[in-house]
Design an enzyme around this catalytic site. Structure first.
Site, short mmCIF file in Angstrom:
data_model
loop_
_atom_site.label_atom_id
_atom_site.label_comp_id
_atom_site.label_asym_id
_atom_site.label_seq_id
_atom_site.Cartn_x
_atom_site.Cartn_y
_atom_site.Cartn_z
N GLU A 123 0.75 -1.31 -0.01
CA GLU A 123 0.01 0.06 0.04
C GLU A 123 0.85 1.38 0.01
O GLU A 123 0.42 2.30 -0.74
CB GLU A 123 -0.92 -0.13 1.28
CG GLU A 123 -2.14 -1.15 1.06
CD GLU A 123 -2.91 -0.69 -0.20
OE1 GLU A 123 -3.19 0.56 -0.20
OE2 GLU A 123 -3.36 -1.57 -0.77
N CYS A 144 -12.20 3.30 -14.58
CA CYS A 144 -12.59 4.83 -14.64
C CYS A 144 -11.26 5.38 -14.95
O CYS A 144 -11.08 6.01 -13.82
CB CYS A 144 -13.47 4.99 -13.41
SG CYS A 144 -14.26 6.52 -13.55
N CYS A 179 -16.40 3.39 -20.29
CA CYS A 179 -17.83 2.99 -19.56
C CYS A 179 -18.41 1.95 -20.04
O CYS A 179 -19.43 1.42 -19.42
CB CYS A 179 -18.61 4.29 -19.73
SG CYS A 179 -17.81 5.98 -19.11
N CYS A 189 -17.71 -0.84 -17.88
CA CYS A 189 -17.77 -0.54 -16.26
C CYS A 189 -19.12 -1.06 -15.76
O CYS A 189 -20.19 -0.82 -16.14
CB CYS A 189 -17.81 0.95 -16.22
SG CYS A 189 -17.77 1.35 -14.52
N CYS A 229 -24.17 5.51 -13.09
CA CYS A 229 -23.14 6.58 -13.10
C CYS A 229 -23.58 8.04 -13.86
O CYS A 229 -24.14 7.79 -14.74
CB CYS A 229 -21.99 6.27 -13.66
SG CYS A 229 -20.77 7.19 -13.83
S1 SF4 Z 1 -19.38 4.58 -16.11
FE1 SF4 Z 1 -18.71 6.04 -14.68
S2 SF4 Z 1 -17.87 4.99 -12.90
FE2 SF4 Z 1 -17.93 3.73 -14.78
S3 SF4 Z 1 -15.99 4.23 -16.12
FE3 SF4 Z 1 -17.59 5.50 -16.83
S4 SF4 Z 1 -17.37 7.53 -15.66
FE4 SF4 Z 1 -16.32 5.93 -14.55
#
Ligand code: SF4
Length: 368
Positions: free
Chosen positions: A34, A193, A200, A203, A209
């Protein structure tokens, strides 16, 4: 599915696996990873982590080493206060906690060099504690997911982000695999992200989102106002004598604290004057190509000068340091440069110039 459940499922299916620190619940290993990963990419950290652990396999071995022994294993990784605090922390755990890392996140956060997010990550990974993390990558995910505006370094914005980080855990009634959840958030921020081009389309948080729904990914997180970065200049002297380089171990505080650096001068003129004054009027220092190194708060313009000295020069005093200067100067063998505690730009300069294997200077004639 809950936010945490979505992240966990994604991490198990698509997150990063097989990193050298994963799968371990040993707080020493988790803590080391970390700290190394702060401000530093995974690919950069891996060889440092493996090398560090092979030399210091346990917290006790780290605590019982001197700082001079530790610094070469951090040299090149940057942000050297991390290494000094790591070493200090190991001593505190050995002396005050009988060598056992505390389990409670608040106790972990009381140790040197460990902030709340790192403490929570250690508690989550090692003890499955329901403690949220909030590093830079996770801040970016939350800013976009909730469309939280404002400078994330400002207290009010940071408090808001901590609130949502806690809500995800406090609201969940089911068991949460905290290692998978914490790793999942880290992985999402680092690989999906991302700052420039959030993916996205792949994601797991995309449906909810706000940034994606409103097409505001590029505006979030809110860009910080950039101040112009000041520039500083220094001339460094590579003084070689019998296949060794004269170096100076810096005091523990400040830039490159605890590392070996070259003798410094305000400019090439001051360096040349020193060389002629201490080694003879006929001796000339040779200018090498200047280069820049960027720190967090300034750019450093570095102008190297080179002298191959036949005679042993007198050691130089260190400006502004009231400790025993002579003990800080040392001669470093050319063949040992690659393994020494040098800042990355100086290591690149020196190992690029000298053949560390043979200790032979690359292409410069001896000047005197
Ligand atoms: S959907 Fe939202 S959280 Fe996911 S990569 Fe795109 S901006 Fe980031």
């Amino acid at each position: 599915m809950s936010f945490a459940g979505t992240v966990i499922q994604w991490q198990r299916e698509r997150g990063r696996h097989g990193l050298p620190w994963q799968g371990s619940r040993d707080p020493y290993r988790v803590w080391l990873s970390e700290i190394m990963l702060q401000q530093t990419q995974v690919a950069t950290v891996i060889p440092y982590y493996v090398r560090f652990l092979s030399r210091f396999p346990t917290l006790k071995s780290l605590a019982e080493a001197s700082q001079e022994e530790v610094m070469p294993y951090w040299a090149g990784l940057g942000y050297y206060a991390r290494a000094r605090n790591l070493h200090r922390c190991a001593k505190v755990v050995l002396d005050d906690w009988h060598g056992l890392f505390p389990e409670n996140a608040n106790d972990i956060a009381s140790l040197p060099g460990i902030g709340p997010s790192t403490a929570n990550a250690i508690a989550a990974f090692c003890y499955n504690a329901r403690q949220p993390i909030l590093d830079g990558n996770v801040k970016r995910v939350f800013c976009r997911y909730y469309a939280i505006e404002g400078d994330t370094q400002k207290k009010a914005v940071e408090n808001r982000l901590w609130d949502v980080a806690w809500q995800h855990l406090e609201g969940a009634t089911d068991n949460i695999d905290m290692a998978a959840y914490t790793q999942g958030l880290m992985d999402l921020g680092a690989t999906v992200c991302t700052r420039g081009k959030p993916a996205c389309g792949v994601c797991p948080l995309a449906d909810e989102c706000v940034a994606r729904i409103e097409g505001r990914q590029a505006q979030l997180p809110t860009a910080r106002l950039r101040k112009s970065v000041p520039q500083r200049q220094v001339c460094v002297l590579i003084l070689e004598h019998e296949d060794r380089i004269l170096m100076y171990r810096r005091a523990d505080k400040g830039i490159w604290g605890g590392l070996l650096t070259l003798p410094e001068f305000a400019d090439r003129q001051a360096c040349s004057s020193y060389v002629q004054h201490s080694l003879g009027e006929s001796v000339t220092a040779m200018p090498l190509a200047a280069f820049e190194h960027v720190f967090t708060h300034f750019r450093l313009h570095i102008e190297p000068m080179l002298v191959h000295a036949k005679a042993m020069p007198a050691l130089m005093p260190a400006a502004g340091d009231s400790t025993d200067h002579t003990s800080r100067w040392q001669w470093v063998e050319l063949g040992a440069l690659a393994e020494s505690a040098l800042p990355a730009p100086l290591k690149t300069l020196l190992t690029g110039y000298f053949d560390a294997e043979t200790g032979v200077a690359s292409d410069t004639p001896r000047l005197f």
